[in-house]
Design a protein around this motif. Structure first.
Motif, short mmCIF file in Angstrom:
data_model
loop_
_atom_site.label_atom_id
_atom_site.label_comp_id
_atom_site.label_asym_id
_atom_site.label_seq_id
_atom_site.Cartn_x
_atom_site.Cartn_y
_atom_site.Cartn_z
N THR A 138 -0.45 18.55 12.23
CA THR A 138 -0.10 18.57 10.82
C THR A 138 0.83 17.41 10.46
OG1 THR A 138 -0.34 20.96 10.79
CG2 THR A 138 0.85 20.00 8.96
N GLY A 139 1.75 17.09 11.35
CA GLY A 139 2.64 15.96 11.12
C GLY A 139 1.87 14.65 11.02
N VAL A 140 0.88 14.48 11.88
CA VAL A 140 0.06 13.27 11.84
C VAL A 140 -0.74 13.22 10.54
CG1 VAL A 140 -1.94 12.14 12.91
CG2 VAL A 140 -0.05 12.94 14.32
N ARG A 141 -1.22 14.36 10.08
CA ARG A 141 -1.99 14.39 8.83
C ARG A 141 -1.15 14.07 7.60
NH1 ARG A 141 -5.62 19.76 9.88
NH2 ARG A 141 -7.05 18.78 11.34
N LEU A 142 0.17 14.18 7.74
CA LEU A 142 1.04 13.85 6.60
C LEU A 142 1.27 12.35 6.46
CD1 LEU A 142 3.74 16.63 6.62
CD2 LEU A 142 2.09 16.14 4.85
N VAL A 143 0.93 11.58 7.48
CA VAL A 143 1.10 10.14 7.40
C VAL A 143 0.17 9.62 6.31
CG1 VAL A 143 0.81 7.97 8.67
CG2 VAL A 143 1.72 9.98 9.83
N PRO A 144 0.71 8.90 5.35
CA PRO A 144 -0.13 8.48 4.22
C PRO A 144 -1.18 7.46 4.64
CG PRO A 144 2.03 7.48 4.07
CD PRO A 144 2.07 8.44 5.24
N VAL A 145 -2.32 7.56 3.97
CA VAL A 145 -3.39 6.59 4.15
C VAL A 145 -3.19 5.54 3.08
CG1 VAL A 145 -5.89 6.26 4.14
CG2 VAL A 145 -4.92 8.38 5.00
N THR A 146 -3.21 4.28 3.49
CA THR A 146 -3.00 3.21 2.51
C THR A 146 -4.23 3.06 1.64
OG1 THR A 146 -3.76 1.59 4.11
CG2 THR A 146 -1.39 1.95 3.97
N ALA A 147 -4.02 2.98 0.36
CA ALA A 147 -5.11 2.81 -0.60
C ALA A 147 -5.27 1.32 -0.89
CB ALA A 147 -4.80 3.56 -1.89
N VAL A 148 -6.44 0.97 -1.36
CA VAL A 148 -6.69 -0.42 -1.75
C VAL A 148 -5.88 -0.67 -3.02
CG1 VAL A 148 -8.46 -2.05 -2.48
CG2 VAL A 148 -8.98 -0.33 -0.73
N ALA A 149 -5.13 -1.77 -3.03
CA ALA A 149 -4.25 -2.07 -4.17
C ALA A 149 -5.06 -2.21 -5.45
CB ALA A 149 -3.48 -3.35 -3.90
N GLY A 150 -4.57 -1.57 -6.50
CA GLY A 150 -5.19 -1.69 -7.81
C GLY A 150 -6.32 -0.73 -8.08
N ARG A 151 -6.77 0.02 -7.09
CA ARG A 151 -7.85 0.97 -7.29
C ARG A 151 -7.35 2.39 -7.07
NH1 ARG A 151 -12.75 -1.36 -3.70
NH2 ARG A 151 -12.80 -3.44 -4.56
N PRO A 152 -7.72 3.28 -7.95
CA PRO A 152 -7.37 4.68 -7.71
C PRO A 152 -8.24 5.24 -6.58
CG PRO A 152 -8.66 4.49 -9.71
CD PRO A 152 -8.39 3.09 -9.22
N PRO A 153 -7.78 6.25 -5.89
CA PRO A 153 -8.60 6.85 -4.84
C PRO A 153 -9.90 7.38 -5.43
CG PRO A 153 -6.37 7.77 -4.84
CD PRO A 153 -6.48 6.88 -6.02
N PRO A 154 -10.98 7.41 -4.63
CA PRO A 154 -12.26 7.90 -5.14
C PRO A 154 -12.12 9.33 -5.64
CG PRO A 154 -12.49 7.02 -2.91
CD PRO A 154 -11.05 7.00 -3.26
N GLY A 155 -12.67 9.58 -6.82
CA GLY A 155 -12.64 10.92 -7.39
C GLY A 155 -11.34 11.30 -8.07
N ALA A 156 -10.38 10.40 -8.13
CA ALA A 156 -9.10 10.72 -8.76
C ALA A 156 -9.23 10.59 -10.26
CB ALA A 156 -8.00 9.80 -8.25
N VAL A 157 -8.99 11.70 -10.96
CA VAL A 157 -9.09 11.70 -12.42
C VAL A 157 -7.70 11.62 -13.02
CG1 VAL A 157 -9.88 13.01 -14.43
CG2 VAL A 157 -11.23 13.00 -12.32
N ARG A 158 -6.80 12.45 -12.50
CA ARG A 158 -5.43 12.47 -13.00
C ARG A 158 -4.51 12.73 -11.82
NH1 ARG A 158 -3.30 17.53 -13.01
NH2 ARG A 158 -4.78 19.23 -12.83
N ALA A 159 -3.27 12.41 -12.02
CA ALA A 159 -2.30 12.70 -10.97
C ALA A 159 -2.09 14.20 -10.91
CB ALA A 159 -0.98 11.99 -11.26
N PRO A 160 -2.14 14.79 -9.70
CA PRO A 160 -1.97 16.24 -9.60
C PRO A 160 -0.53 16.64 -9.91
CG PRO A 160 -2.08 15.26 -7.42
CD PRO A 160 -2.36 14.17 -8.42
#
Length: 187
Positions: A138-160
């Protein structure tokens, strides 16, 4: 709980804060968050109550069987609610670990006493292995995945909303897993 009072109070604070956040998650707009949040809040507050240092408050004799009944009912409910989905078996296993600790803690002699010639009981060791592995994964899964700069993550409509963020729910489960490991180590 056996052990130094300071670490016991830190464990109480961690579990109570986790339980409080899980109560707030019950207001989430995401159904899966709401479904798991109530059981996790109960587990957090129950763990906080069990972690109060024994030197400060000795629970009455009826408290340990009451913990076992409450956690047993919680485990059965979460097992029924999982509908055989193995991804959600962590909740019933956590509740079973709490039942085990509620039964074993009053029988545990505390620090500085021999646990008998058998050493670490097998069930305690197996639970320690599982929850240690769970905490690490679970600790490893909390490490953030870097997103491509300037693009929202796929399927992201609004900030949760703050109650809908899966990483916060995972952090709560991580803190309860850590607390379970600590409680198992003190037995």
């Amino acid at each position: 709980m056996h052990g130094p009072a300071v670490s016991g109070w830190l464990l109480v604070a961690l579990c109570a804060a986790t339980g409080a956040y899980c109560l707030l998650r019950m207001r989430s707009s995401v159904e899966e968050q709401r479904r798991s949040a109530g059981g996790e809040a109960l587990m957090g507050f129950g763990m906080a109550a069990m972690a109060v240092p024994a030197a400060v408050l000795t629970p009455p004799p009826w408290a340990w069987p009451a913990y076992a009944v409450v956690f047993g009912a919680t485990g059965l409910h979460s097992l029924w609610a999982s509908h055989g989905d193995t991804r959600h078996l962590h909740h019933p296993l956590g509740a079973a670990a709490m039942v085990y600790m509620a039964v074993a803690m009053p029988l545990s002699p505390g620090p500085g006493h021999a646990h008998g010639s058998a050493g670490l009981p097998l069930l305690t060791g197996l639970l320690l292995l599982y929850f240690t592995a769970y905490v690490l994964v679970t600790g490893v899964r909390l490490v953030p995945v870097t997103a491509v700069a300037g693009r929202p993550p796929p399927g992201a409509v609004r900030a949760p909303g703050w109650g809908d963020r899966p990483e916060l729910a995972r952090a709560c489960r991580l803190s309860m897993g850590i607390a379970t490991v600590v409680m198992l180590l003190t037995m």
